[in-house]
Design a protein around this motif. Structure first.
Motif, PDB file in Angstrom:
ATOM      1  N   GLY A   1       0.793  -1.309  -0.135  1.00  0.00           N
ATOM      2  CA  GLY A   1      -0.041  -0.175  -0.063  1.00  0.00           C
ATOM      3  C   GLY A   1       0.762   1.263   0.071  1.00  0.00           C
ATOM      4  N   LEU A   2       1.978   1.378   0.797  1.00  0.00           N
ATOM      5  CA  LEU A   2       2.984   2.268   0.628  1.00  0.00           C
ATOM      6  C   LEU A   2       3.422   2.629  -0.787  1.00  0.00           C
ATOM      7  CD1 LEU A   2       5.025   1.636   3.836  1.00  0.00           C
ATOM      8  CD2 LEU A   2       3.161   3.339   3.666  1.00  0.00           C
ATOM      9  N   ALA A   3       3.612   1.592  -1.436  1.00  0.00           N
ATOM     10  CA  ALA A   3       4.132   1.703  -2.745  1.00  0.00           C
ATOM     11  C   ALA A   3       3.155   2.313  -3.594  1.00  0.00           C
ATOM     12  CB  ALA A   3       4.794   0.273  -3.355  1.00  0.00           C
ATOM     13  N   GLU A   4       1.878   1.876  -3.552  1.00  0.00           N
ATOM     14  CA  GLU A   4       0.988   2.385  -4.243  1.00  0.00           C
ATOM     15  C   GLU A   4       0.683   3.839  -4.092  1.00  0.00           C
ATOM     16  OE1 GLU A   4      -1.211   1.294  -6.629  1.00  0.00           O
ATOM     17  OE2 GLU A   4      -1.003  -0.940  -6.706  1.00  0.00           O
ATOM     18  N   ALA A   5       1.035   4.255  -2.997  1.00  0.00           N
ATOM     19  CA  ALA A   5       0.660   5.636  -2.722  1.00  0.00           C
ATOM     20  C   ALA A   5       1.804   6.512  -2.940  1.00  0.00           C
ATOM     21  CB  ALA A   5       0.426   5.638  -1.057  1.00  0.00           C
ATOM     22  N   LEU A   6       3.149   6.003  -3.162  1.00  0.00           N
ATOM     23  CA  LEU A   6       4.130   6.531  -3.315  1.00  0.00           C
ATOM     24  C   LEU A   6       4.138   6.782  -4.832  1.00  0.00           C
ATOM     25  CD1 LEU A   6       6.600   7.979  -2.291  1.00  0.00           C
ATOM     26  CD2 LEU A   6       8.010   5.646  -2.616  1.00  0.00           C
ATOM     27  N   VAL A   7       3.775   5.651  -5.531  1.00  0.00           N
ATOM     28  CA  VAL A   7       3.687   5.974  -7.172  1.00  0.00           C
ATOM     29  C   VAL A   7       2.697   6.797  -7.496  1.00  0.00           C
ATOM     30  CG1 VAL A   7       3.201   4.522  -9.351  1.00  0.00           C
ATOM     31  CG2 VAL A   7       4.829   3.722  -7.528  1.00  0.00           C
ATOM     32  N   GLY A   8       1.516   6.674  -7.088  1.00  0.00           N
ATOM     33  CA  GLY A   8       0.412   7.808  -7.159  1.00  0.00           C
ATOM     34  C   GLY A   8       0.804   9.212  -7.012  1.00  0.00           C
ATOM     35  N   ALA A   9       1.711   9.207  -5.895  1.00  0.00           N
ATOM     36  CA  ALA A   9       1.938  10.867  -5.786  1.00  0.00           C
ATOM     37  C   ALA A   9       3.018  11.089  -6.563  1.00  0.00           C
ATOM     38  CB  ALA A   9       2.339  10.779  -4.165  1.00  0.00           C
ATOM     39  N   ALA A  10       4.042   9.992  -7.191  1.00  0.00           N
ATOM     40  CA  ALA A  10       4.801  10.915  -8.042  1.00  0.00           C
ATOM     41  C   ALA A  10       4.317  11.093  -9.516  1.00  0.00           C
ATOM     42  CB  ALA A  10       5.953   9.607  -8.186  1.00  0.00           C
ATOM     43  N   GLU A  11       3.260  10.203  -9.799  1.00  0.00           N
ATOM     44  CA  GLU A  11       2.553  10.466 -11.063  1.00  0.00           C
ATOM     45  C   GLU A  11       1.897  12.025 -10.965  1.00  0.00           C
ATOM     46  OE1 GLU A  11       1.184   5.835 -12.264  1.00  0.00           O
ATOM     47  OE2 GLU A  11      -0.094   7.016 -10.957  1.00  0.00           O
ATOM     48  N   SER A  12       1.253  12.486  -9.890  1.00  0.00           N
ATOM     49  CA  SER A  12       0.631  13.547 -10.034  1.00  0.00           C
ATOM     50  C   SER A  12       1.583  14.784  -9.839  1.00  0.00           C
ATOM     51  CB  SER A  12      -0.253  13.661  -8.692  1.00  0.00           C
ATOM     52  OG  SER A  12      -1.322  12.667  -8.827  1.00  0.00           O
ATOM     53  N   LEU A  13       2.716  14.250  -9.189  1.00  0.00           N
ATOM     54  CA  LEU A  13       3.867  15.220  -9.060  1.00  0.00           C
ATOM     55  C   LEU A  13       4.394  15.732 -10.608  1.00  0.00           C
ATOM     56  CD1 LEU A  13       5.091  17.294  -6.923  1.00  0.00           C
ATOM     57  CD2 LEU A  13       6.331  15.478  -6.422  1.00  0.00           C
ATOM     58  N   ALA A  14       4.714  14.672 -11.246  1.00  0.00           N
ATOM     59  CA  ALA A  14       5.441  14.550 -12.459  1.00  0.00           C
ATOM     60  C   ALA A  14       4.758  15.578 -13.396  1.00  0.00           C
ATOM     61  CB  ALA A  14       5.740  13.374 -13.085  1.00  0.00           C
ATOM     62  N   THR A  15       2.945  15.291 -13.362  1.00  0.00           N
ATOM     63  CA  THR A  15       2.405  16.234 -14.315  1.00  0.00           C
ATOM     64  C   THR A  15       2.290  17.309 -13.804  1.00  0.00           C
ATOM     65  OG1 THR A  15       0.893  14.223 -14.688  1.00  0.00           O
ATOM     66  CG2 THR A  15      -0.090  16.517 -14.953  1.00  0.00           C
ATOM     67  N   TRP A  16       2.334  17.978 -12.402  1.00  0.00           N
ATOM     68  CA  TRP A  16       2.420  19.156 -11.831  1.00  0.00           C
ATOM     69  C   TRP A  16       3.836  19.933 -12.558  1.00  0.00           C
ATOM     70  CZ3 TRP A  16       6.127  20.911  -8.246  1.00  0.00           C
ATOM     71  CH2 TRP A  16       5.861  22.348  -7.768  1.00  0.00           C
ATOM     72  N   ALA A  17       4.687  19.080 -12.376  1.00  0.00           N
ATOM     73  CA  ALA A  17       6.298  19.498 -12.619  1.00  0.00           C
ATOM     74  C   ALA A  17       6.376  19.830 -14.178  1.00  0.00           C
ATOM     75  CB  ALA A  17       7.285  18.485 -12.301  1.00  0.00           C
ATOM     76  N   ASN A  18       5.804  19.227 -14.733  1.00  0.00           N
ATOM     77  CA  ASN A  18       5.718  19.457 -16.229  1.00  0.00           C
ATOM     78  C   ASN A  18       5.041  20.700 -16.723  1.00  0.00           C
ATOM     79  OD1 ASN A  18       7.564  17.400 -16.596  1.00  0.00           O
ATOM     80  ND2 ASN A  18       6.136  15.950 -17.682  1.00  0.00           N
ATOM     81  N   THR A  19       4.102  21.125 -15.827  1.00  0.00           N
ATOM     82  CA  THR A  19       3.194  22.041 -16.324  1.00  0.00           C
ATOM     83  C   THR A  19       3.215  23.531 -15.517  1.00  0.00           C
ATOM     84  OG1 THR A  19       1.324  21.324 -14.719  1.00  0.00           O
ATOM     85  CG2 THR A  19       1.474  20.689 -17.272  1.00  0.00           C
ATOM     86  N   THR A  20       4.614  23.261 -14.763  1.00  0.00           N
ATOM     87  CA  THR A  20       4.793  24.100 -13.768  1.00  0.00           C
ATOM     88  C   THR A  20       6.113  24.717 -14.061  1.00  0.00           C
ATOM     89  OG1 THR A  20       3.566  23.418 -11.858  1.00  0.00           O
ATOM     90  CG2 THR A  20       5.082  25.106 -11.444  1.00  0.00           C
ATOM     91  N   GLU A  21       6.337  26.091 -14.484  1.00  0.00           N
ATOM     92  CA  GLU A  21       7.614  26.553 -15.203  1.00  0.00           C
ATOM     93  C   GLU A  21       8.650  26.871 -14.002  1.00  0.00           C
ATOM     94  OE1 GLU A  21       9.214  30.610 -17.431  1.00  0.00           O
ATOM     95  OE2 GLU A  21       7.248  30.394 -16.907  1.00  0.00           O
ATOM     96  N   GLY A  22       9.709  26.155 -14.197  1.00  0.00           N
ATOM     97  CA  GLY A  22      11.036  26.195 -13.251  1.00  0.00           C
ATOM     98  C   GLY A  22      11.218  25.277 -12.502  1.00  0.00           C
ATOM     99  N   VAL A  23      10.320  24.227 -12.551  1.00  0.00           N
ATOM    100  CA  VAL A  23      10.512  22.961 -11.651  1.00  0.00           C
ATOM    101  C   VAL A  23      11.368  21.931 -12.185  1.00  0.00           C
ATOM    102  CG1 VAL A  23       9.242  21.241 -10.368  1.00  0.00           C
ATOM    103  CG2 VAL A  23       8.120  23.252 -10.483  1.00  0.00           C
ATOM    104  N   THR A  24      12.577  21.623 -11.513  1.00  0.00           N
ATOM    105  CA  THR A  24      13.452  20.591 -12.123  1.00  0.00           C
ATOM    106  C   THR A  24      12.955  19.241 -11.718  1.00  0.00           C
ATOM    107  OG1 THR A  24      15.176  20.941 -10.128  1.00  0.00           O
ATOM    108  CG2 THR A  24      15.331  22.490 -11.906  1.00  0.00           C
ATOM    109  N   ALA A  25      13.637  18.407 -12.149  1.00  0.00           N
ATOM    110  CA  ALA A  25      13.651  17.069 -11.655  1.00  0.00           C
ATOM    111  C   ALA A  25      14.018  16.891 -10.162  1.00  0.00           C
ATOM    112  CB  ALA A  25      14.243  16.024 -12.688  1.00  0.00           C
ATOM    113  N   ARG A  26      15.128  17.346  -9.952  1.00  0.00           N
ATOM    114  CA  ARG A  26      15.780  17.189  -8.695  1.00  0.00           C
ATOM    115  C   ARG A  26      14.687  17.897  -7.460  1.00  0.00           C
ATOM    116  NH1 ARG A  26      20.808  15.639  -7.608  1.00  0.00           N
ATOM    117  NH2 ARG A  26      21.045  17.005  -5.520  1.00  0.00           N
TER     118      ARG A  26
END
Length: 220
Positions: A161-186
């Motif tokens: 369940g922890l892995a599911e939550a972590l992957v879900g958070a990463a997916e949402s954050l990746a979409t946010w980072a790709n649409t928010t100017e200036g956010v780097t991968a690090r």
């Protein structure tokens, strides 16, 4: 001259060129709005040649999903060294994930947005990729938990369940980072580490949060 160049190019190379163009068009315009004419023009080939190589728009989209899913899972796996401490393994995996999705925003749009919203065959392809990544993260967290608790038999189900939550958070954050100017991968990886690892770190030490005793139960 264009026809001669097409004949001299190996089929495998030409097909990847078509997939590159298709990922860009699908990722930016969406599956329904994308046209085979646009894809053929961007790839520098005729539309009949696209159909000859990849059969249909549906098959072309499926091929894009499969190629990009394979590339993403390989990038995440390659980014993790299993001989490092648990937090470093997670950090490296997240950094690899966010670096790949940042470098390939159209591919991420295809995998995370388009594939999930245009029918079961496409959604199933994206779900297979997600299942593989969740399983990989589950194993990473399970190893860390077993080391922390000194229990080699700790079942993976307890951390799934922890892995599911972590992957879900990463997916949402990746979409946010790709649409928010200036956010780097690090920066994206650091955000998720600060959000998740503090909690995971406490769990590794056996520190759990519980609701206050006597708290009213929600209505049935």
């Amino acid at each position: 001259m264009g026809g001669a160049r097409t004949k001299r190019m190996p089929r495998a190379v030409r097909e990847q060129q078509m997939l590159d163009a298709a990922v860009q068009i699908f990722g930016q315009r969406g599956y329904m709005a994308a046209s085979m004419d646009e894809i053929a023009e961007l790839a520098g080939v005729s539309k009949p040649l696209v159909y000859l190589y990849l059969n249909s728009k549906e098959d072309l989209f499926t091929a894009c999903i499969r190629r990009e899913a394979t590339a993403l899972t390989r990038a995440v796996r390659a980014g993790v060294r299993t001989d490092l401490p648990a937090d470093r393994r997670l950090w490296d995996g997240l950094t690899a994930f966010f670096a790949h999705t940042a470098e390939h925003p159209d591919a991420w749009s295809v995998l995370h947005l388009q594939a999930r919203t245009h029918g079961e065959p496409f959604a199933a392809e994206a779900a297979a990729m997600r299942t593989e990544i969740v399983a990989f993260v589950t194993r990473l967290v399970a190893v860390a938990a077993r080391e922390a608790h000194r229990d080699p038999d700790l079942p993976e189900r307890e951390v799934a369940g922890l892995a599911e939550a972590l992957v879900g958070a990463a997916e949402s954050l990746a979409t946010w980072a790709n649409t928010t100017e200036g956010v780097t991968a690090r920066e994206a990886a650091s955000t998720l580490m600060n959000f998740a690892w503090t909690g995971l770190g406490n769990l590794m030490r056996g520190v759990h949060w519980s609701p206050p005793s006597g708290e009213a139960q929600p209505p049935a």
